[in-house]
Motif scaffolding. Structure first.
Motif, PDB file in Angstrom:
ATOM      1  N   MET A  21       4.218 -21.146   6.244  1.00 43.59           N
ATOM      2  CA  MET A  21       3.563 -22.457   5.488  1.00 43.59           C
ATOM      3  C   MET A  21       4.381 -23.476   5.825  1.00 43.59           C
ATOM      4  SD  MET A  21       2.248 -20.790   1.913  1.00 43.59           S
ATOM      5  CE  MET A  21       1.998 -22.491   1.326  1.00 43.59           C
ATOM      6  N   MET A  22       5.857 -23.511   5.353  1.00 37.76           N
ATOM      7  CA  MET A  22       6.677 -24.648   5.784  1.00 37.76           C
ATOM      8  C   MET A  22       6.735 -24.999   7.564  1.00 37.76           C
ATOM      9  SD  MET A  22       7.766 -25.477   2.951  1.00 37.76           S
ATOM     10  CE  MET A  22       6.254 -24.932   2.222  1.00 37.76           C
ATOM     11  N   TYR A  23       6.564 -24.017   8.323  1.00 35.76           N
ATOM     12  CA  TYR A  23       6.372 -24.276   9.889  1.00 35.76           C
ATOM     13  C   TYR A  23       5.151 -25.240  10.020  1.00 35.76           C
ATOM     14  CZ  TYR A  23      10.216 -22.084  12.299  1.00 35.76           C
ATOM     15  OH  TYR A  23      11.467 -21.781  12.802  1.00 35.76           O
ATOM     16  N   GLY A  24       4.078 -24.679   9.217  1.00 36.61           N
ATOM     17  CA  GLY A  24       2.726 -25.394   9.606  1.00 36.61           C
ATOM     18  C   GLY A  24       2.738 -26.855   9.316  1.00 36.61           C
ATOM     19  N   PHE A  25       3.297 -27.069   7.876  1.00 35.84           N
ATOM     20  CA  PHE A  25       3.272 -28.426   7.364  1.00 35.84           C
ATOM     21  C   PHE A  25       4.273 -29.251   7.869  1.00 35.84           C
ATOM     22  CE2 PHE A  25       0.941 -26.543   3.532  1.00 35.84           C
ATOM     23  CZ  PHE A  25      -0.028 -27.332   3.525  1.00 35.84           C
ATOM     24  N   PHE A  26       5.309 -29.037   8.229  1.00 36.15           N
ATOM     25  CA  PHE A  26       6.472 -29.895   8.601  1.00 36.15           C
ATOM     26  C   PHE A  26       7.284 -29.621   9.798  1.00 36.15           C
ATOM     27  CE2 PHE A  26       6.704 -29.267   3.932  1.00 36.15           C
ATOM     28  CZ  PHE A  26       6.290 -30.825   3.552  1.00 36.15           C
TER      29      PHE A  26
ATOM     30  N   LEU B 284       2.503 -18.787  -4.695  1.00 39.91           N
ATOM     31  CA  LEU B 284       1.961 -19.330  -3.345  1.00 39.91           C
ATOM     32  C   LEU B 284       1.073 -20.628  -3.510  1.00 39.91           C
ATOM     33  CD1 LEU B 284       1.311 -16.070  -1.278  1.00 39.91           C
ATOM     34  CD2 LEU B 284       3.153 -17.596  -1.003  1.00 39.91           C
ATOM     35  N   SER B 285       0.249 -20.541  -4.356  1.00 34.75           N
ATOM     36  CA  SER B 285      -0.643 -21.881  -4.356  1.00 34.75           C
ATOM     37  C   SER B 285      -0.014 -22.925  -4.911  1.00 34.75           C
ATOM     38  CB  SER B 285      -1.926 -21.588  -5.641  1.00 34.75           C
ATOM     39  OG  SER B 285      -2.683 -20.279  -5.247  1.00 34.75           O
ATOM     40  N   VAL B 286       1.273 -22.832  -5.904  1.00 33.16           N
ATOM     41  CA  VAL B 286       1.990 -23.922  -6.309  1.00 33.16           C
ATOM     42  C   VAL B 286       2.722 -24.329  -5.196  1.00 33.16           C
ATOM     43  CG1 VAL B 286       3.862 -24.669  -7.572  1.00 33.16           C
ATOM     44  CG2 VAL B 286       2.033 -23.346  -8.538  1.00 33.16           C
ATOM     45  N   VAL B 287       3.182 -23.438  -4.301  1.00 34.14           N
ATOM     46  CA  VAL B 287       3.967 -23.803  -2.927  1.00 34.14           C
ATOM     47  C   VAL B 287       3.236 -24.573  -2.020  1.00 34.14           C
ATOM     48  CG1 VAL B 287       5.365 -22.908  -1.005  1.00 34.14           C
ATOM     49  CG2 VAL B 287       5.811 -21.929  -3.026  1.00 34.14           C
ATOM     50  N   LEU B 288       1.789 -24.142  -1.857  1.00 34.24           N
ATOM     51  CA  LEU B 288       0.953 -24.665  -0.786  1.00 34.24           C
ATOM     52  C   LEU B 288       0.722 -26.142  -1.341  1.00 34.24           C
ATOM     53  CD1 LEU B 288      -1.508 -24.579   1.244  1.00 34.24           C
ATOM     54  CD2 LEU B 288      -2.861 -23.732  -0.569  1.00 34.24           C
ATOM     55  N   ILE B 289       0.522 -26.323  -2.678  1.00 34.03           N
ATOM     56  CA  ILE B 289       0.068 -27.633  -3.167  1.00 34.03           C
ATOM     57  C   ILE B 289       1.363 -28.590  -2.871  1.00 34.03           C
ATOM     58  CG2 ILE B 289      -0.376 -29.156  -5.290  1.00 34.03           C
ATOM     59  CD1 ILE B 289      -2.202 -26.717  -6.264  1.00 34.03           C
TER      60      ILE B 289
ATOM     61  N   SER C 235       0.801  -1.069   0.062  1.00 27.56           N
ATOM     62  CA  SER C 235      -0.195   0.103   0.211  1.00 27.56           C
ATOM     63  C   SER C 235       0.824   1.432   0.135  1.00 27.56           C
ATOM     64  CB  SER C 235      -0.864  -0.003   1.111  1.00 27.56           C
ATOM     65  OG  SER C 235      -0.105   0.075   2.268  1.00 27.56           O
ATOM     66  N   GLN C 236       2.094   1.285   0.570  1.00 30.00           N
ATOM     67  CA  GLN C 236       2.963   2.336   0.407  1.00 30.00           C
ATOM     68  C   GLN C 236       3.845   2.314  -0.776  1.00 30.00           C
ATOM     69  OE1 GLN C 236       3.001   4.579   2.822  1.00 30.00           O
ATOM     70  NE2 GLN C 236       1.300   3.486   3.614  1.00 30.00           N
ATOM     71  N   GLY C 237       3.621   1.256  -1.918  1.00 31.00           N
ATOM     72  CA  GLY C 237       4.193   1.384  -3.149  1.00 31.00           C
ATOM     73  C   GLY C 237       5.546   0.499  -2.932  1.00 31.00           C
ATOM     74  N   ILE C 238       6.010  -0.318  -1.926  1.00 28.09           N
ATOM     75  CA  ILE C 238       7.017  -1.043  -1.795  1.00 28.09           C
ATOM     76  C   ILE C 238       6.597  -2.337  -1.916  1.00 28.09           C
ATOM     77  CG2 ILE C 238       8.692  -1.833  -0.062  1.00 28.09           C
ATOM     78  CD1 ILE C 238       8.309   0.731   1.683  1.00 28.09           C
ATOM     79  N   ASN C 239       7.550  -3.192  -2.877  1.00 29.28           N
ATOM     80  CA  ASN C 239       7.187  -4.508  -3.315  1.00 29.28           C
ATOM     81  C   ASN C 239       7.880  -5.488  -2.458  1.00 29.28           C
ATOM     82  OD1 ASN C 239       6.459  -6.699  -5.028  1.00 29.28           O
ATOM     83  ND2 ASN C 239       7.927  -6.510  -6.415  1.00 29.28           N
ATOM     84  N   LEU C 240       7.340  -5.571  -1.112  1.00 26.85           N
ATOM     85  CA  LEU C 240       7.698  -6.489  -0.220  1.00 26.85           C
ATOM     86  C   LEU C 240       7.531  -8.030  -0.675  1.00 26.85           C
ATOM     87  CD1 LEU C 240       9.353  -6.400   2.718  1.00 26.85           C
ATOM     88  CD2 LEU C 240       6.657  -7.027   3.544  1.00 26.85           C
ATOM     89  N   PRO C 241       8.633  -8.856  -0.643  1.00 22.67           N
ATOM     90  CA  PRO C 241       8.548 -10.061  -1.121  1.00 22.67           C
ATOM     91  C   PRO C 241       7.746 -11.138   0.228  1.00 22.67           C
ATOM     92  CG  PRO C 241      10.927  -9.985  -0.226  1.00 22.67           C
ATOM     93  CD  PRO C 241      10.192  -8.483  -0.494  1.00 22.67           C
ATOM     94  N   TYR C 242       7.133 -12.124  -0.400  1.00 20.03           N
ATOM     95  CA  TYR C 242       6.498 -12.883   0.368  1.00 20.03           C
ATOM     96  C   TYR C 242       7.197 -14.123   1.196  1.00 20.03           C
ATOM     97  CZ  TYR C 242       5.665 -14.629  -4.249  1.00 20.03           C
ATOM     98  OH  TYR C 242       6.115 -14.984  -5.458  1.00 20.03           O
ATOM     99  N   GLU C 243       8.369 -14.017   1.283  1.00 21.01           N
ATOM    100  CA  GLU C 243       9.137 -15.261   1.777  1.00 21.01           C
ATOM    101  C   GLU C 243       8.605 -15.641   3.218  1.00 21.01           C
ATOM    102  OE1 GLU C 243      10.475 -12.965   0.021  1.00 21.01           O
ATOM    103  OE2 GLU C 243      11.813 -13.862  -1.605  1.00 21.01           O
ATOM    104  N   GLY C 244       8.484 -14.784   3.892  1.00 20.08           N
ATOM    105  CA  GLY C 244       7.830 -14.652   5.308  1.00 20.08           C
ATOM    106  C   GLY C 244       6.964 -15.762   5.441  1.00 20.08           C
ATOM    107  N   LEU C 245       5.586 -15.371   4.485  1.00 27.67           N
ATOM    108  CA  LEU C 245       4.553 -16.302   4.215  1.00 27.67           C
ATOM    109  C   LEU C 245       4.974 -17.756   4.111  1.00 27.67           C
ATOM    110  CD1 LEU C 245       1.545 -16.275   4.835  1.00 27.67           C
ATOM    111  CD2 LEU C 245       1.502 -15.460   2.241  1.00 27.67           C
TER     112      LEU C 245
END
Length: 558
Positions: A135-140, A181-186, A121-131
Motif C-alpha cells: 500500500m505504501m509503495y502504491g501511494f508514495f 488495514l482500512s485505517v491505514v488505507l484512509i 488456513s494452516q492455522g498460522i497467524n501470519l501478520p499483514y505487514e507485507g500488504l
C-alpha cells in the motif's frame, strides 16, 4: 485563452479534485510519466529485495510445506513480474506504461493476500505487514496518480476482507485486521492526496515562472534587436560627423572647441560600438571564425590608433612580443585587445603600459600590464559584469570589460586578472597555430622570398610589406621569368595562380620536387585547385589576401 491565463484561473479556482484543464493536465501527466520512469529502476530493485527478504522469512515463520509453496509464488511469479516490468519500462517504455506499472502492483498485492490466506488456513497467524508495504509503495514510492493508487489499494483491502477464512481466524481478529488495514488505507490516502496536491501546486508555480521567463527572454531579444538596428543606423550619420570633425581638426588644429568636439565624437562612437557588440552577444549572433594569423600584426594594428593618446597623456608603451602564429578570430581578438587598452587609458591613471607575450607549450600568454592605481578587491569580483564602472569613471557605459570577458569565452581563450596598488595585469591564453613556436623576427633577415605575379602594382605592394617584415624580396613578372629565377635557395616562393602567360601549377610542382616551401594565391575556390595545392604541399590563400594570415604562414615555415 493562453496558458498563463489558464494557470492563473486554475490557481484562483483551485483543484480539489486533482484535475487541471486539458492543456495543463496533459503537461502534468507528462511530468508524472517522467518522474515514474526516472525512478522505476530503483523501485524495481528495492521491491525485488523485499521479495527476497520475505521469501527467507517464510522458512522461519511457516511450515516447510507452506514455505515451499509461498517461496514458489514469490520467486517464481512475483519476482519475474517485477523484473520484466522494470526492464520493460526502463529500456523501452510504451505509451500504456501505467497499465504495466499498475498490473505489477496488483499482482504483488494479490500474491501477498493469497499467502496470508494460505498461512491462516494452516492455522498460522501470519501478520499483514507485507500488504501494508505494498500500500505504501502504491501511494508514495511508485508515484502513481492518486486516484489510480487509491483504486488499486481499495480493491486489495476488499479482497483481503472477503478472502479471510472465518473458520481459521476468529471474528475479533478478523475485524481488527480489516479495520486496521482500512485505517491505514484512509491515512495513506490522505497523505497521498496532500502530496499530489502539493506537486500540482508546485507544477503550476513552475509553469508560471517558465512562461514568464520565456516572455522576458523574448522581450529582451526584441529590445536587443532594436538596439542593434538602432546602433547600426545611428553610426552611419555618426561616421559623417566624425569625418567633418577630422576636417575641422586639420583646418583648426589648435582650436579647443574642435578638440572637445572630436573627443565627444570618439566617445560616442565607442559607446555605440560597445552597444552593438553587447547586443550581438545577447542575441548569440557572434560565432568565432578561427583563422591563423600573426600575433605581432594583431598587436601593431591595435596599438597604432592609440599613439596620439599615449603622447597626450605621457604614457610609455612597451611591447615585448614573440613573433608567432596563433589560432583565433582576428576581429574578436582585436576588440578584446582594443578594449583592454581603452580601459587602461580611461581608468588606470598609469604612466606605463606593457604588452608582452610568453610562449608556454602550445599556447601564448598575451599580457596587458599597467602601473596605475590598481583595481580594488571588491571591484575585481564584478569588474566583468555589465554596466560596472569605477567610482572615478565619468565616461563610457561600463561594457568594455564585459565584452572582453564574453569574447574570450566565445573564443575559448582563458582570461585572468590580477591587480594591486601600482599594477594591474590582464592575461589571455591563445593557442599557437599548429603548436608552432616561432623564433625572433630578426632571424628572418637572411630569408629570401620570391614573389611571382603579373601585376606590377601587386608586386610592389607585397614587396614593401615583406621588406618591412625583414625579408629579402625578389619580384618576377610572369611564369617564364619565374622558372628562370626559381632555381635558387629560397625561404619561400609566393606565386599567383593566374600569371598571364601560364598558371602557377608548374611553380608549385618545381617547389615540391626541390623541397622549397610555397604559397599559392588565387581567387579560385574550386576543390580541384585545393586538391592540387594539397598534393604538392603548397599553402593556398584566397584573395583578398589577409596580411596577418600571410605573415602567419611565413612564420610557420621552419
Amino acid at each position: 485563452m493562453d496558458k498563463l491565463s489558464i494557470i492563473n484561473h486554475t490557481i484562483t479556482k483551485g483543484f480539489p479534485w486533482l484535475l487541471f484543464p486539458s492543456p495543463l493536465e496533459a503537461d502534468f501527466q507528462g511530468l508524472v510519466r517522467q518522474r515514474i520512469l526516472n525512478r522505476v529502476l530503483h523501485i524495481g530493485i528495492s521491491a525485488s529485495i523485499f521479495v527476497l527478504i520475505f521469501s527467507v522469512l517464510d522458512w522461519f515463520m511457516l511450515h516447510p510445506n507452506v514455505a515451499m509453496h509461498t517461496s514458489f509464488i514469490r520467486l517464481g511469479l512475483v519476482m519475474p513480474v517485477i523484473i520484466i516490468a522494470t526492464l520493460w519500462l526502463y529500456f523501452k517504455p510504451p505509451s500504456y506504461y501505467l497499465w504495466i506499472y499498475s498490473a505489477t502492483l496488483s499482482i504483488t498485492g494479490l500474491s501477498i493476500i493469497y499467502i496470508i490466506w494460505l498461512a491462516h488456513s494452516q492455522g498460522i497467524n501470519l501478520p499483514y505487514e507485507g500488504l501494508m508495504i505494498v500500500m505504501m509503495y502504491g501511494f508514495f514510492i511508485m508515484a502513481l496518480p492518486f486516484y489510480l493508487a487509491l483504486s488499486i489499494n481499495i480493491i486489495m483491502v476488499v479482497i483481503y476482507a472477503l478472502s479471510e477464512p472465518f473458520l481459521h481466524l476468529n471474528f475479533t481478529n478478523y475485524i481488527n485486521n480489516v479495520l486496521f488495514l482500512s485505517v491505514v488505507l484512509i491515512s495513506a490516502a490522505i497523505g497521498a492526496y496532500v502530496t499530489e496536491h502539493s506537486q500540482r501546486a508546485n507544477f503550476l508555480r513552475k509553469r508560471t515562472l517558465d512562461i514568464l521567463h520565456h516572455n522576458t527572454l523574448q522581450s529582451i531579444q526584441q529590445k536587443n534587436k532594436y538596439l542593434a538596428a538602432a546602433s547600426h543606423d545611428i553610426r552611419q550619420p555618426l561616421q559623417g560627423i566624425a569625418l567633418m570633425g577630422e576636417v575641422l581638426k586639420q583646418s583648426q588644429p589648435n582650436n579647443i572647441h574642435v578638440q572637445h568636439l572630436n573627443l565627444s565624437i570618439s566617445t560616442l562612437n565607442a559607446m555605440f560600438t560597445q552597444m552593438l557588440d553587447i547586443s550581438k552577444i545577447n542575441l548569440n549572433l557572434l560565432q568565432p571564425k578561427i583563422d591563423q594569423f600573426s600575433l605581432l600584426d594583431l598587436i601593431e594594428q591595435n596599438t597604432q590608433g592609440f599613439t596620439p593618446r599615449f603622447k597626450q597623456h605621457n604614457i610609455q608603451l612597451t611591447m615585448d612580443i614573440h613573433p608567432c602564429s596563433i589560432n583565433s578570430d582576428f576581429t574578436m581578438l582585436s576588440r578584446v585587445l582594443h578594449n583592454l587598452i581603452e580601459n587602461t587609458l580611461n581608468h588606470s591613471q598609469c604612466s606605463k603600459i606593457v604588452i608582452s607575450s610568453t610562449l608556454i607549450k602550445n599556447v601564448v600568454e598575451l599580457s596587458v600590464k599597467d602601473n596605475g592605481q590598481g583595481i580594488s578587491k571588491n571591484m575585481q569580483a564584478s569588474i566583468f559584469d555589465e554596466f560596472i564602472k569605477g567610482t572615478d569613471s565619468q565616461n563610457g557605459l561600463g561594457l568594455g570589460l564585459t565584452i572582453v570577458s564574453q569574447f574570450c569565452k566565445k573564443l575559448n581563450h582563458p582570461l585572468r586578472l590580477t591587480s594591486q596598488a601600482g599594477e594591474t595585469l590582464f592575461t589571455i591564453q591563445i593557442p599557437l597555430a599548429d603548436g608552432i613556436m616561432t623564433e625572433n623576427i630578426n632571424s628572418h633577415n637572411d630569408n629570401k622570398i620570391l614573389l611571382i605575379d603579373d601585376d606590377q602594382t601587386v608586386l610592389r605592394d607585397l614587396e614593401e610589406m615583406f621588406t618591412s617584415w625583414g625579408y629579402q624580396v625578389t619580384c618576377v613578372n610572369g611564369i617564364q621569368h619565374a622558372m628562370n629565377t626559381i632555381k635558387q635557395d629560397w625561404h619561400c616562393v609566393i606565386s599567383d595562380w593566374n600569371l598571364g602567360d601560364g598558371c602557377g601549377e608548374d611553380i608549385i610542382k618545381y617547389c615540391y620536387k626541390n623541397s622549397i616551401p610555397s604559397i599559392l594565391i588565387s581567387s579560385n575556390k574550386s576543390k580541384d585547385l585545393l586538391r592540387l595545392a594539397q598534393d604538392y604541399n603548397s599553402q593556398l590563400l584566397q584573395k583578398p589576401i589577409s596580411p596577418s594570415r600571410l605573415r602567419a604562414k611565413l612564420l610557420s615555415i621552419k
